[in-house]
Write a protein that holds these residues in place. Structure first.
Motif, short mmCIF file in Angstrom:
data_model
loop_
_atom_site.label_atom_id
_atom_site.label_comp_id
_atom_site.label_asym_id
_atom_site.label_seq_id
_atom_site.Cartn_x
_atom_site.Cartn_y
_atom_site.Cartn_z
N LEU A 1 -3.66 4.82 -6.03
CA LEU A 1 -5.07 5.58 -6.21
C LEU A 1 -5.37 6.26 -4.62
O LEU A 1 -6.27 7.50 -5.03
N GLU A 2 -5.23 5.82 -3.67
CA GLU A 2 -5.25 6.45 -2.53
C GLU A 2 -4.60 7.83 -2.49
O GLU A 2 -5.12 8.93 -2.17
N LEU A 3 -3.44 7.67 -2.70
CA LEU A 3 -2.52 9.01 -2.58
C LEU A 3 -3.01 9.93 -3.57
O LEU A 3 -3.11 11.24 -3.45
N SER A 4 -3.26 9.45 -4.93
CA SER A 4 -3.97 10.42 -6.01
C SER A 4 -4.98 11.29 -5.55
O SER A 4 -5.31 12.13 -5.70
N PHE A 5 -6.20 10.53 -5.01
CA PHE A 5 -7.37 11.17 -4.79
C PHE A 5 -7.31 12.01 -3.54
O PHE A 5 -7.85 13.02 -3.49
N ASP B 1 0.82 -1.09 0.06
CA ASP B 1 0.05 0.01 0.14
C ASP B 1 0.98 1.40 0.02
O ASP B 1 0.60 2.29 -0.99
N ALA B 2 1.92 1.33 0.89
CA ALA B 2 2.89 2.43 0.92
C ALA B 2 3.62 2.68 -0.43
O ALA B 2 3.89 3.66 -0.83
N ALA B 3 3.90 1.59 -0.78
CA ALA B 3 4.71 1.40 -1.97
C ALA B 3 4.12 2.13 -2.98
O ALA B 3 4.41 2.91 -4.17
N GLY B 4 2.53 1.74 -3.20
CA GLY B 4 1.84 2.38 -4.50
C GLY B 4 1.90 3.84 -4.33
O GLY B 4 1.75 4.50 -4.99
N GLY B 5 1.57 4.14 -2.94
CA GLY B 5 1.54 5.66 -2.73
C GLY B 5 2.88 6.54 -3.14
O GLY B 5 2.74 7.69 -3.80
N LEU B 6 3.87 5.81 -2.99
CA LEU B 6 5.36 6.51 -3.45
C LEU B 6 5.31 6.28 -4.96
O LEU B 6 5.69 7.47 -5.41
N LEU B 7 5.02 5.30 -5.48
CA LEU B 7 4.87 5.41 -7.10
C LEU B 7 4.06 6.03 -7.66
O LEU B 7 4.43 6.92 -8.53
N ALA B 8 2.92 6.64 -7.00
CA ALA B 8 2.03 7.55 -7.30
C ALA B 8 2.55 8.93 -7.24
O ALA B 8 2.39 9.77 -8.44
#
Length: 412
Positions: free
Chosen positions: A338-342, A281-288
């Motif tokens: 998607l969480e970081l994005s929105f 989840d955190a890695a996805g946010g960093l990637l975003a």
């Protein structure tokens, strides 16, 4: 209904906020402080669990972390309007340091009692609420409205970086120094932000133009007054409701249920596969943050934020109901993206549209929704999960968020 402009200026630059030396300093010190916050969680939660073996105390730790945001975020914004936000942040950092020192004392003397642990957890929660809202006000002063969307997104990325790195560093410190000396060492990581803020040239003293009137801080009454004052600003209302729904129904409650998800996927034992689920989840946010900033993608618009939230709900639903480890990992990564994005987009829109004379209270109201309501996600995901299973409780919670988002999309 009146509505302020809801989109950022055209032609944004890649990593625009990083072109401001003040933001670079804020970004680095924010990462250190967020890392320290998570290091303290790793060490203190481990010792508290070993000493008391109390699920109730574990639940209190979650409530004490998020309830201050629910009760005092608007008041924190009002404080940052009336006084220098730099000093409010420094008070928050001081409370973090006091909490770490208190843990260290009780660990060294082996005299920790449950009520003392509860008091320290409350101090830690209050420290967070004195940090986040004034920090977001300070970001506006540092970069201005043109680069605000970039700054908010990068600051969200810094938060994910601290969440990702903090537990790893905390685990190393715990093994190398033990809990008492480790948590004492942790106080050092709060100091860069404290010291930088001493003379950082931002805040009310450095703003141009006529300053807004200094309002009295009225505590809980400020929540009612702020809701009344912003109800005509449709962008602020819709983005606050969107963030609040995501926080209330889902929040980060599924993270605490990850051992259960991992066991169902066949990777419940400690190891690389389990750690990857925790970090996805955190890695996805960093990637975003890296992808969206690097490509200048998706300027902040209400409809875009709502659609991203809908896709976030879809990703969480697929993760919740998946029986494939690889599929679950991929959609958990997508959920972080998607969480970081929105969330970053919603926060940017709120800041851009906030009236200057009540910016702190409006940001506080948004934080009350986006952070404070997480205190209740343990009911929708955790308590409901004990009745119907965590897979369906998370899926239904995500669906409830999607219903709210779809209603918001219909009225745009």
């Amino acid at each position: 209904m009146t509505e302020a402009p809801s989109s950022a200026p055209s032609g944004p630059r890649s990593f625009a906020a990083m072109r401001h030396s003040g933001f670079r300093a804020q970004f680095i010190t924010y990462v250190f402080s967020m890392m320290a916050d998570n290091i303290e969680h790793v060490i203190s939660y481990w010792v508290v669990f070993q000493k008391f073996h109390s699920p109730a105390l574990g639940g209190f730790a979650v409530l004490s972390h998020w309830l201050p945001f629910l009760l005092f975020s608007v008041a924190s914004g009002a404080l940052a309007e009336r006084f220098d936000p730099r000093r409010v942040i420094q008070v928050g950092m001081g409370l973090f340091i006091i909490a770490s020192l208190a843990w260290g004392y009780f660990f060294i003397t082996d005299s920790l009692q449950m009520w003392q642990a509860m008091v320290i957890l409350v101090i830690h929660g209050c420290a967070g609420v004195l940090w986040q809202t004034p920090n977001q006000m300070l970001i506006y002063d540092i970069v201005g409205p043109h680069d605000l969307a970039s700054a908010v997104r990068l600051n969200a990325m810094a938060r994910y970086l601290g969440i990702l790195v903090g537990p790893a560093v905390g685990g190393v410190i715990l093994l190398a120094l033990g809990p008492a000396h480790g948590i004492m060492l942790n106080t050092i990581f709060y100091l860069p932000l404290v010291l930088w803020l001493v003379k950082a040239p931002y805040g009310p003293r450095f703003r141009k133009g006529t300053p807004p009137p200094r309002r009295a801080v009225r505590g809980l009454a400020d929540i009612v007054n702020t809701i009344r004052d912003v109800r005509q600003h449709t962008v602020i209302v819709s983005m606050t409701v969107l963030a609040g729904a995501a926080s209330f129904f889902v929040g980060n409650a599924y993270s605490s249920q990850m051992p259960g998800f991992a066991a169902e996927l066949g990777h419940g034992d400690p190891g690389v596969s389990y750690s990857m689920l925790l970090a996805a989840d955190a890695a996805g946010g960093l990637l975003a943050g890296l992808a969206l900033e690097g490509r200048n993608m998706m300027p902040p618009r209400p409809r875009t934020a709502i659609i991203l939230a809908l896709l976030w709900g879809v990703a969480l639903t697929v993760f919740a109901l998946s029986h494939s480890y690889v599929l679950a990992l991929c959609f958990l990564l997508a959920a972080g993206f998607l969480e970081l994005s929105f969330n970053a987009m919603a926060q940017s829109l709120v800041q851009i549209n906030a009236p200057p004379d009540m910016r702190g209270r409006v940001i506080g109201l948004f934080n009350m929704a986006s952070l404070g309501l997480r205190a209740f996600s343990g009911i929708s995901v955790g308590l409901l999960g004990s009745l119907i299973g965590i897979h369906w409780s998370l899926a239904l919670s995500a669906l409830a968020t999607m219903i709210v988002a779809r209603c918001l999309l219909a009225v745009q």
